[in-house]
Design a protein around this motif. Structure first.
Motif, mmCIF file in Angstrom:
data_model
loop_
_atom_site.group_PDB
_atom_site.id
_atom_site.type_symbol
_atom_site.label_atom_id
_atom_site.label_comp_id
_atom_site.label_asym_id
_atom_site.label_seq_id
_atom_site.Cartn_x
_atom_site.Cartn_y
_atom_site.Cartn_z
ATOM 1 N N ASP A 81 -9.859 -9.345 -11.192
ATOM 2 C CA ASP A 81 -10.069 -7.873 -11.264
ATOM 3 C C ASP A 81 -8.913 -7.241 -10.482
ATOM 4 O O ASP A 81 -7.884 -6.133 -10.866
ATOM 5 N N ILE A 82 -8.762 -7.838 -9.245
ATOM 6 C CA ILE A 82 -7.722 -7.305 -8.426
ATOM 7 C C ILE A 82 -6.228 -7.280 -8.930
ATOM 8 O O ILE A 82 -5.476 -6.481 -9.223
ATOM 9 N N ARG A 95 -5.393 5.015 -12.571
ATOM 10 C CA ARG A 95 -5.298 3.806 -13.629
ATOM 11 C C ARG A 95 -5.912 2.505 -12.850
ATOM 12 O O ARG A 95 -6.849 1.813 -13.464
ATOM 13 N N GLN A 96 -5.759 2.377 -11.520
ATOM 14 C CA GLN A 96 -5.973 1.060 -10.738
ATOM 15 C C GLN A 96 -7.746 1.111 -10.714
ATOM 16 O O GLN A 96 -8.184 0.151 -10.919
ATOM 17 N N PHE A 108 -3.251 -10.555 -16.860
ATOM 18 C CA PHE A 108 -3.089 -10.951 -15.593
ATOM 19 C C PHE A 108 -3.975 -11.687 -14.877
ATOM 20 O O PHE A 108 -3.721 -12.421 -13.827
ATOM 21 N N GLY A 109 -5.204 -11.243 -14.899
ATOM 22 C CA GLY A 109 -6.302 -11.443 -14.216
ATOM 23 C C GLY A 109 -6.728 -12.978 -14.632
ATOM 24 O O GLY A 109 -6.907 -13.969 -13.966
ATOM 25 N N ALA A 224 -11.336 -11.480 -3.942
ATOM 26 C CA ALA A 224 -9.986 -11.756 -3.974
ATOM 27 C C ALA A 224 -9.362 -12.329 -2.575
ATOM 28 O O ALA A 224 -8.721 -13.301 -2.386
ATOM 29 N N GLY A 225 -9.649 -11.720 -1.530
ATOM 30 C CA GLY A 225 -9.252 -11.980 -0.194
ATOM 31 C C GLY A 225 -10.099 -13.366 0.127
ATOM 32 O O GLY A 225 -9.365 -14.264 0.671
ATOM 33 N N ILE A 226 -11.320 -13.610 -0.261
ATOM 34 C CA ILE A 226 -11.977 -14.715 0.083
ATOM 35 C C ILE A 226 -10.827 -15.903 -0.392
ATOM 36 O O ILE A 226 -10.824 -16.687 0.037
ATOM 37 N N GLU A 227 -10.893 -15.679 -1.835
ATOM 38 C CA GLU A 227 -10.220 -16.940 -2.463
ATOM 39 C C GLU A 227 -8.686 -17.093 -1.993
ATOM 40 O O GLU A 227 -8.472 -18.318 -1.929
ATOM 41 N N LEU A 228 -7.913 -16.106 -1.514
ATOM 42 C CA LEU A 228 -6.679 -16.257 -1.090
ATOM 43 C C LEU A 228 -6.545 -16.564 0.376
ATOM 44 O O LEU A 228 -5.571 -17.443 0.663
ATOM 45 N N VAL A 229 -7.531 -16.470 1.393
ATOM 46 C CA VAL A 229 -7.661 -16.919 2.458
ATOM 47 C C VAL A 229 -7.903 -18.416 2.374
ATOM 48 O O VAL A 229 -7.565 -19.142 3.211
#
Length: 241
Positions: A81-82, A95-96, A108-109, A224-229
């Protein structure tokens, strides 16, 4: 213990008893997010260790399956989603927010989720191939814990995009709790795999990007942050000498 059970129910697919939780319990649940990460991490390390007895690639596949199975893909959905919002909205705040509210997954997602899963699979295979002791495998359990310390940081430095659970979390995420988890995790990382400490800056880099591109914090931002960290921590295990 209600807040602990709520945290485990919210972030994992563990079979747990139903509890009656108040809004305060939901807010306090964020304090136990890292413990939910430990449950995920132990499952990942256990599955990876079991599969690696045959081959590191099989270990990586089982570890990734355990990772997704324990979380139900919750955080992957947030990542998708992000990325959809950042990629399709062209920096238009209205729009975001519309894209973030849309339950459908865009191109994109979908690409971001596929790349995230592929990245974790490759990194897990590389890590398991280089592990020679049980302690090195156990270090994998710390990766999801760091990811779930992230929300304790982010609610303190980012404004919420809308009223909801994020607001409740922000009210209950005390500085003392954050410091206790950071210190405890850092000590465990120092004992098991000091290279993991190189992933700590990711906790601050993510809210900087999120503020610049999205403008604030939502549940998707947490996911999203959890995944990227987590990916940053896996990279640290692979790339840091």
């Amino acid at each position: 213990m209600t807040a602990l059970i709520v945290a485990l129910q919210f972030l994992t697919r563990l079979p747990l008893p139903t509890v009656t939780a108040s809004q305060a319990d939901f807010g306090k649940a964020i304090r136990w997010f890292p413990l939910a990460g430990a449950a995920v991490g132990l499952a990942v390390a256990g599955a990876g260790s079991l599969g690696a007895m045959r081959d590191p690639a099989l270990g990586a596949l089982l570890a990734l399956a355990a990772w997704v199975g324990m979380t139900g893909g919750l955080h992957l959905d947030g990542l998708g989603d992000i990325v959809d919002a950042a990629g399709a909205a062209h920096r238009d705040p209205a729009r975001q927010r519309a894209v973030l509210a849309d339950p459908h997954l865009g191109a994109f997602g979908a690409i971001a989720i596929a790349l995230q899963l592929l990245a974790k699979l490759v990194l897990l295979a590389l890590i398991l191939a280089s592990c020679t002791t049980a302690r090195e495998v156990l270090a994998l359990a710390l990766v999801p814990v760091l990811g779930r310390i992230g929300p304790l940081v982010w609610v303190r430095v980012l404004p919420p995009l809308h009223e909801g659970l994020g607001t409740l979390f922000a009210q209950r995420a005390g500085a003392a709790v954050l410091v206790a988890w950071l210190v405890g995790w850092s000590l465990a990382a120092w004992l098991l795999a000091p290279v993991l400490l190189a992933a700590l800056p990711a906790l601050l880099l993510w809210p900087l990007w999120l503020r610049a591109r999205i403008g604030g914090l939502s549940g998707d931002g947490h996911g999203a942050g959890i995944e990227l960290v987590e990916t940053a921590a896996l990279l640290a295990l692979v790339l840091t000498p």
